[in-house]
Design a protein around this motif. Structure first.
Motif, PDB file in Angstrom:
ATOM      1  N   SER A   1       9.072   6.251  10.518  1.00  0.00           N
ATOM      2  CA  SER A   1       8.033   6.011  11.520  1.00  0.00           C
ATOM      3  C   SER A   1       6.687   6.496  10.998  1.00  0.00           C
ATOM      4  CB  SER A   1       8.385   6.738  12.826  1.00  0.00           C
ATOM      5  OG  SER A   1       8.507   8.137  12.594  1.00  0.00           O
ATOM      6  N   LEU A   2       5.696   5.636  11.051  1.00  0.00           N
ATOM      7  CA  LEU A   2       4.349   5.969  10.574  1.00  0.00           C
ATOM      8  C   LEU A   2       3.501   6.327  11.789  1.00  0.00           C
ATOM      9  CD1 LEU A   2       3.948   3.138   7.892  1.00  0.00           C
ATOM     10  CD2 LEU A   2       4.469   5.561   7.517  1.00  0.00           C
ATOM     11  N   THR A   3       3.605   7.572  12.175  1.00  0.00           N
ATOM     12  CA  THR A   3       2.949   8.022  13.408  1.00  0.00           C
ATOM     13  C   THR A   3       1.858   9.055  13.143  1.00  0.00           C
ATOM     14  OG1 THR A   3       4.684   9.708  13.676  1.00  0.00           O
ATOM     15  CG2 THR A   3       5.012   7.600  14.797  1.00  0.00           C
ATOM     16  N   GLY A   4       1.499   9.264  11.881  1.00  0.00           N
ATOM     17  CA  GLY A   4       0.456  10.225  11.561  1.00  0.00           C
ATOM     18  C   GLY A   4      -0.930   9.622  11.687  1.00  0.00           C
ATOM     19  N   ARG A   5      -1.932  10.397  11.305  1.00  0.00           N
ATOM     20  CA  ARG A   5      -3.314   9.938  11.378  1.00  0.00           C
ATOM     21  C   ARG A   5      -3.875   9.525  10.020  1.00  0.00           C
ATOM     22  NH1 ARG A   5      -6.079  10.936  16.044  1.00  0.00           N
ATOM     23  NH2 ARG A   5      -4.996  12.170  17.643  1.00  0.00           N
ATOM     24  N   SER A   6      -3.211   9.920   8.952  1.00  0.00           N
ATOM     25  CA  SER A   6      -3.756   9.682   7.614  1.00  0.00           C
ATOM     26  C   SER A   6      -3.392   8.290   7.101  1.00  0.00           C
ATOM     27  CB  SER A   6      -3.236  10.741   6.637  1.00  0.00           C
ATOM     28  OG  SER A   6      -3.614  12.034   7.051  1.00  0.00           O
ATOM     29  N   SER A   7      -4.073   7.917   6.019  1.00  0.00           N
ATOM     30  CA  SER A   7      -3.788   6.630   5.383  1.00  0.00           C
ATOM     31  C   SER A   7      -3.745   6.809   3.876  1.00  0.00           C
ATOM     32  CB  SER A   7      -4.840   5.584   5.763  1.00  0.00           C
ATOM     33  OG  SER A   7      -6.107   5.928   5.197  1.00  0.00           O
ATOM     34  N   LEU A   8      -3.054   5.876   3.216  1.00  0.00           N
ATOM     35  CA  LEU A   8      -2.972   5.852   1.757  1.00  0.00           C
ATOM     36  C   LEU A   8      -3.371   4.468   1.286  1.00  0.00           C
ATOM     37  CD1 LEU A   8      -2.126   7.173  -0.966  1.00  0.00           C
ATOM     38  CD2 LEU A   8       0.143   6.168  -0.579  1.00  0.00           C
ATOM     39  N   GLN A   9      -4.487   4.403   0.557  1.00  0.00           N
ATOM     40  CA  GLN A   9      -4.954   3.146  -0.030  1.00  0.00           C
ATOM     41  C   GLN A   9      -4.349   3.018  -1.421  1.00  0.00           C
ATOM     42  OE1 GLN A   9      -7.260   0.808   1.182  1.00  0.00           O
ATOM     43  NE2 GLN A   9      -7.127  -0.432  -0.670  1.00  0.00           N
ATOM     44  N   ILE A  10      -3.651   1.901  -1.679  1.00  0.00           N
ATOM     45  CA  ILE A  10      -3.025   1.657  -2.974  1.00  0.00           C
ATOM     46  C   ILE A  10      -3.728   0.487  -3.643  1.00  0.00           C
ATOM     47  CG2 ILE A  10      -0.877   1.114  -4.174  1.00  0.00           C
ATOM     48  CD1 ILE A  10       0.617   2.108  -1.657  1.00  0.00           C
ATOM     49  N   ASP A  11      -4.300   0.726  -4.823  1.00  0.00           N
ATOM     50  CA  ASP A  11      -4.962  -0.318  -5.605  1.00  0.00           C
ATOM     51  C   ASP A  11      -4.111  -0.621  -6.828  1.00  0.00           C
ATOM     52  OD1 ASP A  11      -6.912   0.085  -3.759  1.00  0.00           O
ATOM     53  OD2 ASP A  11      -8.467   0.735  -5.161  1.00  0.00           O
ATOM     54  N   ASN A  12      -3.680  -1.859  -6.959  1.00  0.00           N
ATOM     55  CA  ASN A  12      -2.893  -2.271  -8.125  1.00  0.00           C
ATOM     56  C   ASN A  12      -3.685  -3.317  -8.906  1.00  0.00           C
ATOM     57  OD1 ASN A  12      -0.949  -2.840 -10.036  1.00  0.00           O
ATOM     58  ND2 ASN A  12       0.292  -4.118  -8.675  1.00  0.00           N
TER      59      ASN A  12
END
Length: 331
Positions: free
Chosen positions: A212-223
């Motif tokens: 479950s993705l219930t946090g406030r943070s984000s992860l940007q993934i650049d490929n």
């Protein structure tokens, strides 16, 4: 009334690249000096002399051809060994198992070819026999060449390797069929089918697994690399999520929960959803440093961390990565 959200200017986690300079030296081999020649001969008493006139030459021993029953029995001995070896090769699911099986298959096919080559088959199938032995040798040689491709991870699964040696498999299959048609001999050793090279891909941002993705943070993934990637975040021994990111693409995972995460990623070509692995040009890495997400609550504000990771080398990158043994990569 909701409190305003402020994002911290979090450090950016980037990969770094090392460029290696290679110096190539060319060596020249010495040749025979001009004007000289090499002379060979045989020294010793009687060397080079012909046998006395009238002395009959020693007859060459002849090897009797096997009876059809005996020849059939010899083929049955190698049939199961070769078939099982090829089946095991095709079913290899990981780079590690493929590496072990391709070497074993090469040895077993070479041994089978050597054993059959030492036999004298029934005269009526002599041509088919030679073709079958040649097919075994050719496939064994092709597997020997494929060993290097497995070592460099150009080939990563059994299906990819079978596809790579597909032409030799078909030749051996045809040779075995010809031997069977000529006298019902058990030479059907190829049960695997070689499919053409595929380039299967998932949509960008497709989750293969997620909590479950219930946090406030984000992860940007650049490929920005030339191959698709699959990124897995581990929190302790738990897989938080695994996501597919296509080459030259980006994806942002929102709702990342607080915690310290280890980031693994694999690049490759042709995603096999059943094996959950790339079949060709695969690599396995992880970031040396963990990424930490933390939400802080105050009387008037909520603060959290957002991260960005880049899966390709860029100028100014400040993160180191390490290769991971495929057997230790989270599946």
């Amino acid at each position: 009334m909701a409190a305003p959200r402020l994002m911290t200017a979090a450090p950016r986690l980037m990969t770094s690249a090392l460029a290696a300079a290679v110096l190539t030296l060319t060596a020249c081999s010495a040749s025979t000096p001009a004007g000289t020649s090499e002379i060979t001969g045989v020294a010793g008493e009687g060397a080079g002399t012909a046998p006395p006139s009238g002395t009959p030459a020693s007859p060459q021993p002849t090897v009797a051809a096997l009876t059809p029953e005996a020849y059939r029995g010899e083929l049955e001995k190698i049939q199961k060994t070769v078939r099982d070896s090829l089946d095991d090769l095709a079913s290899a699911r990981t780079v590690k198992s493929l590496d072990q099986r391709v070497s074993r298959a090469e040895e077993e096919l070479t041994g089978a070819a050597d054993g059959l080559a030492a036999l004298t088959p029934p005269p009526e199938v002599a041509v088919q026999h030679e073709r079958f032995v040649a097919g075994l040798r050719d496939l064994a040689a092709e597997l020997g060449a494929a060993t290097g491709k497995v070592a460099t991870r150009d080939l990563c699964t059994g299906s990819a390797l079978v596809s790579d040696v597909g032409s030799k498999l078909k030749e051996l299959d045809a040779a075995g069929q010809a031997l069977q048609d000529a006298g019902g001999y058990p030479a059907d050793v190829v049960a695997v089918k070689a499919a053409g090279k595929q380039n299967r891909r998932l949509p960008n941002g497709r989750f293969l697994r997620k909590e479950s993705l219930t946090g406030r943070s984000s992860l940007q993934i650049d490929n920005g690399s030339s191959r698709d990637a699959v990124v897995t975040l581990m929190r302790g021994g738990t897989k938080a999520f695994t996501v597919y990111v296509r080459k030259k693409s980006k994806f942002k995972v929102r709702g990342v929960r607080d915690g310290s995460y280890r980031v693994y990623f694999t690049h490759g070509v042709d995603w096999d959803g059943r094996l959950r692995a790339f079949t060709r040009q695969c690599s396995f890495e992880r970031f040396d440093d963990k990424v930490k997400f933390k939400t802080t609550y105050t009387a008037t504000r909520i603060l959290w961390h957002d991260w960005r990771i880049t899966l390709h080398a860029i100028t100014g990158g400040n993160a180191r990565t390490s290769d991971v043994d495929p057997g230790d990569f989270p599946g």
